[in-house]
Design a protein around this motif. Structure first.
Motif, PDB file in Angstrom:
ATOM      1  N   PHE A 175      -9.130  43.133  50.762  1.00 16.09           N
ATOM      2  CA  PHE A 175      -9.242  44.110  49.668  1.00 16.09           C
ATOM      3  C   PHE A 175     -10.064  45.339  50.057  1.00 16.09           C
ATOM      4  O   PHE A 175      -9.995  46.368  49.402  1.00 16.09           O
ATOM      5  CB  PHE A 175      -9.838  43.460  48.419  1.00 16.09           C
ATOM      6  N   PRO A 218      -6.097  51.808  53.941  1.00  7.92           N
ATOM      7  CA  PRO A 218      -4.889  52.156  54.702  1.00  7.92           C
ATOM      8  C   PRO A 218      -4.943  53.592  55.213  1.00  7.92           C
ATOM      9  O   PRO A 218      -5.634  54.431  54.626  1.00  7.92           O
ATOM     10  CB  PRO A 218      -3.758  52.004  53.678  1.00  7.92           C
ATOM     11  N   LYS A 235      -9.834  52.947  42.349  1.00  4.29           N
ATOM     12  CA  LYS A 235     -11.001  53.857  42.283  1.00  4.29           C
ATOM     13  C   LYS A 235     -11.826  53.775  43.583  1.00  4.29           C
ATOM     14  O   LYS A 235     -12.109  54.777  44.215  1.00  4.29           O
ATOM     15  CB  LYS A 235     -11.903  53.492  41.077  1.00  4.29           C
ATOM     16  N   GLU A 283     -19.037  50.798  40.322  1.00  3.48           N
ATOM     17  CA  GLU A 283     -19.231  49.730  39.337  1.00  3.48           C
ATOM     18  C   GLU A 283     -20.538  49.931  38.550  1.00  3.48           C
ATOM     19  O   GLU A 283     -21.354  49.021  38.407  1.00  3.48           O
ATOM     20  CB  GLU A 283     -19.215  48.366  40.028  1.00  3.48           C
ATOM     21  N   ASN A 337     -14.860  50.429  35.516  1.00  2.00           N
ATOM     22  CA  ASN A 337     -13.688  50.005  34.752  1.00  2.00           C
ATOM     23  C   ASN A 337     -14.075  49.725  33.306  1.00  2.00           C
ATOM     24  O   ASN A 337     -13.314  49.152  32.541  1.00  2.00           O
ATOM     25  CB  ASN A 337     -12.999  48.784  35.388  1.00  2.00           C
ATOM     26  N   TYR A 393      -1.249  51.963  37.481  1.00  2.00           N
ATOM     27  CA  TYR A 393      -0.063  52.240  38.293  1.00  2.00           C
ATOM     28  C   TYR A 393       1.179  51.699  37.599  1.00  2.00           C
ATOM     29  O   TYR A 393       1.111  50.674  36.913  1.00  2.00           O
ATOM     30  CB  TYR A 393      -0.171  51.514  39.639  1.00  2.00           C
TER      31      TYR A 393
HETATM   32  N1  LIG Z   1      -3.303  54.146  46.079  1.00  2.00           N
HETATM   33  C1  LIG Z   1      -3.443  53.020  46.794  1.00  2.00           C
HETATM   34  N2  LIG Z   1      -2.917  52.928  48.033  1.00  2.00           N
HETATM   35  C2  LIG Z   1      -3.075  51.792  48.756  1.00  2.00           C
HETATM   36  N3  LIG Z   1      -3.745  50.714  48.334  1.00  2.00           N
HETATM   37  C3  LIG Z   1      -4.293  50.743  47.104  1.00  2.00           C
HETATM   38  C4  LIG Z   1      -4.165  51.906  46.274  1.00  2.00           C
HETATM   39  N4  LIG Z   1      -4.810  51.682  45.116  1.00  2.00           N
HETATM   40  C5  LIG Z   1      -5.342  50.452  45.200  1.00  2.00           C
HETATM   41  N5  LIG Z   1      -5.034  49.879  46.397  1.00  2.00           N
HETATM   42  C6  LIG Z   1      -5.490  48.558  46.858  1.00  2.00           C
HETATM   43  O1  LIG Z   1      -5.649  47.726  45.734  1.00  2.00           O
HETATM   44  C7  LIG Z   1      -6.845  46.960  45.805  1.00  2.00           C
HETATM   45  C8  LIG Z   1      -7.718  47.280  44.606  1.00  2.00           C
HETATM   46  O2  LIG Z   1      -8.135  48.648  44.655  1.00  2.00           O
HETATM   47  P1  LIG Z   1      -9.639  49.098  44.355  1.00  2.00           P
HETATM   48  O3  LIG Z   1     -10.590  48.114  44.944  1.00  2.00           O
HETATM   49  O4  LIG Z   1      -9.804  50.499  44.791  1.00  2.00           O
HETATM   50  O5  LIG Z   1      -9.646  48.980  42.770  1.00  2.00           O
HETATM   51  P2  LIG Z   1     -10.759  49.477  41.743  1.00  2.00           P
HETATM   52  O6  LIG Z   1     -10.107  50.460  40.849  1.00  2.00           O
HETATM   53  O7  LIG Z   1     -11.969  49.923  42.491  1.00  2.00           O
HETATM   54  O8  LIG Z   1     -11.026  48.128  40.917  1.00  2.00           O
HETATM   55  P3  LIG Z   1     -12.410  47.607  40.241  1.00  2.00           P
HETATM   56  O9  LIG Z   1     -12.520  48.287  38.910  1.00  2.00           O
HETATM   57  O10 LIG Z   1     -12.203  46.135  40.071  1.00  2.00           O
HETATM   58  O11 LIG Z   1     -13.538  47.930  41.157  1.00  2.00           O
HETATM   59  C9  LIG Z   1      -7.511  47.328  47.119  1.00  2.00           C
HETATM   60  O12 LIG Z   1      -7.200  46.366  48.089  1.00  2.00           O
HETATM   61  C10 LIG Z   1      -6.879  48.665  47.474  1.00  2.00           C
HETATM   62  O13 LIG Z   1      -6.819  48.838  48.871  1.00  2.00           O
END
Ligand SMILES: Nc1ncnc2c1ncn2[C@@H]1O[C@H](COP(=O)(O)OP(=O)(O)OP(=O)(O)O)[C@@H](O)[C@H]1O
Ligand SMILES: [Mg+2]
Length: 362
Positions: free
Chosen positions: A29, A33, A71, A139, A170, A196
């Motif tokens: 996670f 990329p 995020k 967070e 979030n 998404y």
């Molecule tokens: N635009 C994107 N392109 C590629 N991978 C993505 C994209 N958005 C999210 N991911 C993948 O999805 C997973 C969750 O994304 P991320 O950790 O950024 O979420 P978050 O919004 O920070 O969630 P949280 O509120 O739980 O912290 C990660 O493994 C991330 O690499």
């Protein structure tokens, strides 16, 4: 089928599938990329970075979006993008792990905070970062409730050095918890990461597949994407984990892989809850009619028996909305005699709650 035939057949399937994985890190996670899917809202963040870089005008930002809406990934990607050719210092702290002003500063300074007062720590911070600096606080809703003043936010937002603060969360309600005096100096701009859609999740999965798997059956990613939108509130983590199970768990159906992934994410979600939230869930699980008032009373007892300071009813109520936004509980208003009272329904598997509670408190 006898067990030997079963074992040999399963071994062959698993062997075949693991051979199809070129790069396991795509399932991590924290993996960033090379070409993440860029959401429109990212431009707003880039513009804010550039404006600050060029003009020294800093406008604090709050990025909201539900779990797994990218995020953290987006901000980490931008951090990398700005390492070369930029005069900005970009600092990152996750409040989940550094939950007070003290801990955040000590972390950003790479120091132990022992023996120093907060203002001494802050002065060191100012000395070290005396040019344009962006402080990313991820967070931020997990800031320890006992530190009501959020002093670091106050210091940073009033500082003549014009620091810029990026807050990721979030849970939009954290802004309500911030002291009015801090809020008025922070004056953040809001950026919302909407969930998404299935097409976007499929693109994210396709990109991972292309860089980490030798082959994937046509249609798998689009199925996972559709399930993720419909049943996991578009949390990309569930999608990535489903793909992982599909690629490694010899022959399981895509539906089963998705279910397992969703269950795992619930386990992570509960294991990551703050102590207060975990105790509230535990308290709710023990009350049969689950009326909020009774649950609160039980929560106070459980907190005390674990030598935790219980939070007030108002704060407890805020936490219930947070648990609801995570999909762990649902609140229903029920008519009791002539008035209405709130009742909690637990949506996750209570066994997981008991298990995590036992690990943390026994
Ligand atoms: N635009 C994107 N392109 C590629 N991978 C993505 C994209 N958005 C999210 N991911 C993948 O999805 C997973 C969750 O994304 P991320 O950790 O950024 O979420 P978050 O919004 O920070 O969630 P949280 O509120 O739980 O912290 C990660 O493994 C991330 O690499
Ligand atoms: Mg995150």
């Amino acid at each position: 089928m006898d067990m030997k035939t079963y074992m040999l057949e399963k071994r062959r399937i698993i062997n075949d599938q693991s051979k199809s994985i070129i790069n396991y890190s795509i399932f991590d996670f924290n993996y960033v990329p090379e070409n993440p899917l860029i959401r429109e809202e990212t431009k707003q963040i880039i513009d804010a970075f550039l404006k600050y870089e060029e003009t020294n005008i800093s406008i604090n930002q709050v990025i909201f979006g539900s779990r797994g809406s990218g995020k953290t990934l987006m901000i980490k990607y931008l951090e990398q993008l700005f390492t070369e050719g930029s005069s900005l210092n970009i600092l990152y702290a996750n409040v989940r792990y550094y939950s007070t002003s003290f801990k955040i500063l000590a972390h950003l300074l790479n120091l132990s905070s022992r023996g120093l007062s907060l203002s001494e720590l802050y002065n060191r911070f100012r000395e070290k970062y005396n040019s344009k600096t962006i402080i990313i606080l991820d967070e931020i809703h997990l800031w320890a409730p006992k530190e009501k003043q959020r002093e670091l936010l106050y210091f940073l937002s009033r500082d003549k050095r014009n620091y810029m603060i990026f807050m990721l969360s979030n849970d939009p309600r954290f802004l309500n918890d911030i002291d009015q005096s801090v809020k008025s100096t922070l004056q953040p701009e809001l950026i919302h990461f909407r969930n998404y859609d299935a097409h976007e999740i499929q693109k994210i999965l396709d990109e991972r597949t292309a860089s980490g798997l030798k082959k994937v059956d046509a249609g798998i990613n689009s199925k996972i994407a559709a399930y993720t939108v419909r049943e996991a509130n578009s949390d990309v983590r569930v999608a990535i984990k489903s793909l992982f199970y599909w690629a490694t768990q010899g022959g399981d159906s895509i539906e089963k892989c998705f279910e397992n992934a969703r269950r795992d994410i619930y386990v992570d979600l509960i294991a990551d809850l703050s102590d207060t939230n975990l105790l509230i869930l535990k308290a709710a699980s023990q009350i049969s009619d689950k009326f909020a008032k009774k649950v609160h009373m039980n929560y106070v007892d459980i907190a005390r028996s674990n030598r935790e300071q219980p939070c007030s009813y108002v704060h407890f109520y805020n936490q219930l909305s947070y648990l609801q936004s995570l999909g762990l509980i649902m609140m229903l208003s029920t008519k009791v005699n002539r008035t209405y009272a709130n009742r909690i329904t637990i949506l996750c598997n209570e066994k997981i709650v008991h298990h995590v509670y036992k690990l943390r408190y026994k």
